[in-house]
Design a protein around this motif. Sequence first.
Motif, PDB file in Angstrom:
ATOM      1  N   LEU A  71       0.858  -1.190   0.000  1.00 56.85           N
ATOM      2  CA  LEU A  71       0.000   0.000   0.000  1.00 56.85           C
ATOM      3  C   LEU A  71       0.886   1.229   0.000  1.00 56.85           C
ATOM      4  O   LEU A  71       1.771   1.374   0.845  1.00 56.85           O
ATOM      5  N   MET A  72       0.653   2.131  -0.956  1.00 57.54           N
ATOM      6  CA  MET A  72       1.343   3.415  -1.013  1.00 57.54           C
ATOM      7  C   MET A  72       0.282   4.510  -1.109  1.00 57.54           C
ATOM      8  O   MET A  72      -0.684   4.373  -1.858  1.00 57.54           O
ATOM      9  N   PHE A  73       0.459   5.598  -0.350  1.00 56.03           N
ATOM     10  CA  PHE A  73      -0.570   6.630  -0.369  1.00 56.03           C
ATOM     11  C   PHE A  73       0.010   7.988  -0.021  1.00 56.03           C
ATOM     12  O   PHE A  73       1.083   8.111   0.579  1.00 56.03           O
ATOM     13  N   THR A  74      -0.719   9.009  -0.438  1.00 57.42           N
ATOM     14  CA  THR A  74      -0.473  10.372   0.017  1.00 57.42           C
ATOM     15  C   THR A  74      -1.773  10.910   0.600  1.00 57.42           C
ATOM     16  O   THR A  74      -2.871  10.496   0.204  1.00 57.42           O
ATOM     17  N   MET A 120       6.190   6.483   7.417  1.00 58.03           N
ATOM     18  CA  MET A 120       5.475   7.735   7.230  1.00 58.03           C
ATOM     19  C   MET A 120       6.481   8.882   7.088  1.00 58.03           C
ATOM     20  O   MET A 120       7.535   8.883   7.717  1.00 58.03           O
ATOM     21  N   ASP A 121       6.131   9.845   6.263  1.00 56.28           N
ATOM     22  CA  ASP A 121       6.959  11.037   6.106  1.00 56.28           C
ATOM     23  C   ASP A 121       6.034  12.191   5.725  1.00 56.28           C
ATOM     24  O   ASP A 121       4.884  11.973   5.329  1.00 56.28           O
ATOM     25  N   ALA A 122       6.537  13.408   5.864  1.00 51.10           N
ATOM     26  CA  ALA A 122       5.713  14.581   5.533  1.00 51.10           C
ATOM     27  C   ALA A 122       6.591  15.636   4.877  1.00 51.10           C
ATOM     28  O   ALA A 122       7.795  15.739   5.146  1.00 51.10           O
ATOM     29  N   GLY A 186       2.955   7.804   2.874  1.00 49.23           N
ATOM     30  CA  GLY A 186       3.005   6.583   3.667  1.00 49.23           C
ATOM     31  C   GLY A 186       3.040   5.343   2.804  1.00 49.23           C
ATOM     32  O   GLY A 186       2.524   5.347   1.673  1.00 49.23           O
ATOM     33  N   HIS A 187       3.675   4.319   3.307  1.00 49.18           N
ATOM     34  CA  HIS A 187       3.557   3.006   2.670  1.00 49.18           C
ATOM     35  C   HIS A 187       3.688   1.922   3.737  1.00 49.18           C
ATOM     36  O   HIS A 187       4.261   2.136   4.805  1.00 49.18           O
TER      37      HIS A 187
END
Length: 212
Positions: A71-74, A120-122, A186-187
């Motif tokens: 799963l990869m998302f923004t 997670m990163d931002a 996030g992934h």
Amino acid sequence: GLDFALPMLRHAERRGGWLSRPRCVCADAERLPLADDSIDLIFSNATIQWCNDLAATFGEFLRVLRPGGLLMFTTFGPDTLRELRESWSHADGYPHVSRFADMHDVGDTLVRARFADPVMDAERMTLTYGSVGDLMRDLKILGAHNATADRPRGLTGKGRLRNMMLAYEAFRIDGRLPASYEVVYGHAWVPEQKPASDGVRIPLDLMRRAMP
């Protein structure tokens, strides 16, 4: 390609061309019409912030992904559109900007959904506009809307809108108005030994209504 909005899917189909036209499904991310263990990769771009139940959404992602799937998302973090949110609070006190989940809360929800190795990163970025009207036109084009439960239900009068625009002027720098975005990346992986389902949950009030 899956989207809740049919016009967006039709637009995606037209852009794809006849050689690379995507197969599109009009559906809700919280109730995916896909078989268990049928997908290798889910890439979700700026979608999950509009879901009402993030835990349920991640649960659906886990259900349809195969063991070892990715799963990869923004999504957007709480600093997104903070200037607009603060300006509206000065204008009428109602929330006019959706409340976005903190990156750490999103990561915790992934863990509770039993995804493995979440990362997670931002990233923070700022766009600038000549006027608040230009910003609001951009948001309308993007399809952004206020999804808060306690948002005002009536029409926004010209007076409140004018007050918000005046309050926003306090943020003007070098002749431009800033609009902050906190983009969360996030992934996470599905474990090779996929956790068993907890079973089906049926609300008690539905059972009572079904009883003779």
